[in-house]
Design a protein around this motif. Structure first.
Motif, PDB file in Angstrom:
ATOM      1  N   ARG A  93     -10.263  11.022   3.406  1.00 19.34           N
ATOM      2  CA  ARG A  93     -10.984   9.934   2.752  1.00 19.34           C
ATOM      3  C   ARG A  93     -11.571  10.456   1.447  1.00 19.34           C
ATOM      4  O   ARG A  93     -11.956  11.629   1.353  1.00 19.34           O
ATOM      5  CB  ARG A  93     -12.060   9.345   3.671  1.00 19.34           C
ATOM      6  N   ARG A 113     -15.224  -1.108  -5.960  1.00 19.88           N
ATOM      7  CA  ARG A 113     -15.069  -2.285  -5.094  1.00 19.88           C
ATOM      8  C   ARG A 113     -16.131  -3.333  -5.435  1.00 19.88           C
ATOM      9  O   ARG A 113     -17.232  -2.976  -5.891  1.00 19.88           O
ATOM     10  CB  ARG A 113     -15.218  -1.866  -3.629  1.00 19.88           C
ATOM     11  N   PHE A 154     -12.296   5.334   0.142  1.00 15.91           N
ATOM     12  CA  PHE A 154     -10.857   5.021   0.135  1.00 15.91           C
ATOM     13  C   PHE A 154     -10.185   5.980   1.108  1.00 15.91           C
ATOM     14  O   PHE A 154     -10.475   7.172   1.100  1.00 15.91           O
ATOM     15  CB  PHE A 154     -10.273   5.221  -1.271  1.00 15.91           C
ATOM     16  N   LEU A 204      -7.764   3.839  -7.874  1.00 17.44           N
ATOM     17  CA  LEU A 204      -9.014   3.578  -7.150  1.00 17.44           C
ATOM     18  C   LEU A 204      -9.990   2.899  -8.101  1.00 17.44           C
ATOM     19  O   LEU A 204     -10.396   3.475  -9.110  1.00 17.44           O
ATOM     20  CB  LEU A 204      -9.631   4.894  -6.649  1.00 17.44           C
ATOM     21  N   ARG A 234       0.823  -1.216   0.000  1.00 20.05           N
ATOM     22  CA  ARG A 234       0.000   0.000   0.000  1.00 20.05           C
ATOM     23  C   ARG A 234       0.854   1.260   0.000  1.00 20.05           C
ATOM     24  O   ARG A 234       0.332   2.361  -0.013  1.00 20.05           O
ATOM     25  CB  ARG A 234      -0.914   0.003   1.239  1.00 20.05           C
ATOM     26  N   ASP A 278      -6.004   2.697   2.844  1.00 19.78           N
ATOM     27  CA  ASP A 278      -5.817   2.035   1.539  1.00 19.78           C
ATOM     28  C   ASP A 278      -4.504   2.456   0.883  1.00 19.78           C
ATOM     29  O   ASP A 278      -3.907   1.689   0.133  1.00 19.78           O
ATOM     30  CB  ASP A 278      -6.972   2.409   0.598  1.00 19.78           C
ATOM     31  N   SER A 333      -4.930  -1.292   8.879  1.00 15.57           N
ATOM     32  CA  SER A 333      -5.732  -1.794   7.759  1.00 15.57           C
ATOM     33  C   SER A 333      -6.758  -0.826   7.166  1.00 15.57           C
ATOM     34  O   SER A 333      -7.061  -0.924   5.984  1.00 15.57           O
ATOM     35  CB  SER A 333      -6.414  -3.108   8.153  1.00 15.57           C
TER      36      SER A 333
END
Length: 420
Positions: free
Chosen positions: A142, A48, A102, A45, A38, A113, A110
């Protein structure tokens, strides 16, 4: 405009939807020690498989820390605004099936991203030059993307931690808006600049703004971490556009949309330009030896045939040891062609394709670092003021973050072709 070949862009129905890419300014295609997991210089991006966005729902006004803890332990996302020792407003967030989230920050936990660390200008980012005290927030910002076309991306200050919480303590700038909802700023803030006219050769720099935790747009604070917020800018939004710059106080990211990237040169195209310039066999006008830009994967080692340039005039030579003047700086030399005195540096090809505004040939070099790119790209970055420290702004080379200098921040290179 250069249009990438079809084999690089498979049919859209086979590939996941790409919302865009974040590219860290100051790196020439990868981190100095290599991209790992990462932590890398560029982050794509993609849509998902399952939505992970969140949106505000219930608001609680709480007078005891225990009650606040009870809400934050429910396993739901929440933002806590501590107003005083005995009053906290907690805004619960619920699942949003229409968005993907993201997160960007310095933390390697974790929920992040894309892990970003402080950029050291000149890309001297090896293990010996560790930043003692980073100014980048662990959970900095974010980015929330709509899962349906046109896949709008919005930026918000602060990221949710491993407990799915954002805490704005007593000292953080925070307030209640006229409509009743709480908002705040992070310690060093998240600044955004949208260029006027998108990311093209005609673009002009926009105005730097600060983004709040809830995504509103404010004028800058007096200093980076001042307690007093700026003024609300009502006619601007937190929607990212191609070429938007995001500053996290220690690193600056460039947002490129999927469509913008489609019209940008690729790594293959830059390699073709390198081979083309080398095929023209430029020569040192004094030594008459042929010069060649080193291959893209050898972009850190000065090679024997590497072109060097006098940055005051732009004359390109091979490396030589003469021209020192006792009355000048150590790296300043007198050009044997025109007698102009100025920095004499090796030239490096700008390899990070995301920074190019067009697909023109590499004809201009940034001063004083010697990174080479197209004329329009060089002129674009030469006029962009980037945040530096807590309240300064200056133009910098996108490939190495060196502060630019000289009359125009960049110079047109003058190559001599082969005499035969």
């Amino acid at each position: 405009m250069f249009s990438p070949s079809q084999e690089e862009h498979c049919a859209p129905n086979k590939e996941p939807v790409k919302y865009g890419e974040l590219v860290v300014l100051g790196y020439n295609g990868s981190l100095p020690n290599g991209d790992r997991g990462r932590r890398k210089s560029r982050f794509a991006l993609y849509k998902r498989p399952k939505a992970n966005g969140v949106k505000p729902s219930t608001v609680h006004v709480i007078s005891t820390p225990q009650a606040s803890k009870a809400i934050s332990c429910k396993g739901q996302h929440s933002i806590s605004y501590t107003l005083s020792r005995n009053q906290t407003v907690v805004v619960e967030y619920t699942h949003d099936k229409d968005t993907d989230m993201f997160q960007v920050g310095r933390s390697t936990e974790s929920p992040i991203d894309f892990v970003v660390t402080d950029t050291i200008s000149g890309s001297q980012n090896n293990d010996e030059t560790q930043i003692t005290q980073s100014t980048i927030s662990r959970f900095a910002c974010r980015i929330v993307c709509d899962r349906s076309p046109p896949y709008t991306a919005r930026i918000f200050a602060a990221g949710f931690d491993s407990s799915k919480n954002i805490f704005l303590g007593e000292k953080a700038a925070k307030w209640k808006n006229p409509d009743g909802h709480m908002d705040g700023l992070t310690t060093n803030g998240v600044l955004v600049m949208h260029p006027k006219g998108g990311f093209t050769e005609e673009s002009k720099p926009g105005v730097w703004r600060e983004i709040s935790v809830c995504g509103d747009v404010y004028t800058l604070r007096e200093t980076r971490s001042a307690q007093q917020r700026g003024k609300l800018v009502e006619n601007e939004t937190n929607v990212l556009q191609d070429g938007s710059l995001i500053d996290l106080c220690g690193a600056t990211l460039l947002w490129r949309t999927a469509d913008g990237l489609f019209h940008t040169p690729t790594q293959k195209h830059i390699e073709a330009l390198r081979q083309e310039i080398n095929a023209a066999r430029p020569q040192c006008p004094v030594g008459l030896n042929t010069l060649a830009f080193p291959s893209i994967n050898r972009k850190d080692v000065v090679e024997e045939k590497q072109p060097w340039a006098y940055l005051s005039c732009g004359h390109v030579h091979g490396y030589h040891n003469w021209g020192h003047r006792s009355d000048t700086e150590a790296n300043e030399r007198e050009c044997p062609m025109c007698r102009t005195v100025g920095p004499y540096v090796p030239l490096w090809l700008g390899c990070e394709a995301g920074f190019y505004v067009d697909a023109g040939p590499p004809t201009h070099a940034f001063t004083p670092c010697g990174h080479v790119c197209s004329e329009k790209s060089a002129k674009y970055w030469s006029q962009i003021p980037l945040p530096h420290g807590t309240h300064a702004f200056h133009a910098a080379c996108p490939f190495c973050a060196t502060q630019l200098s000289g009359e125009h921040n960049c110079v047109k290179l003058i190559f001599q072709g082969p005499i035969d």
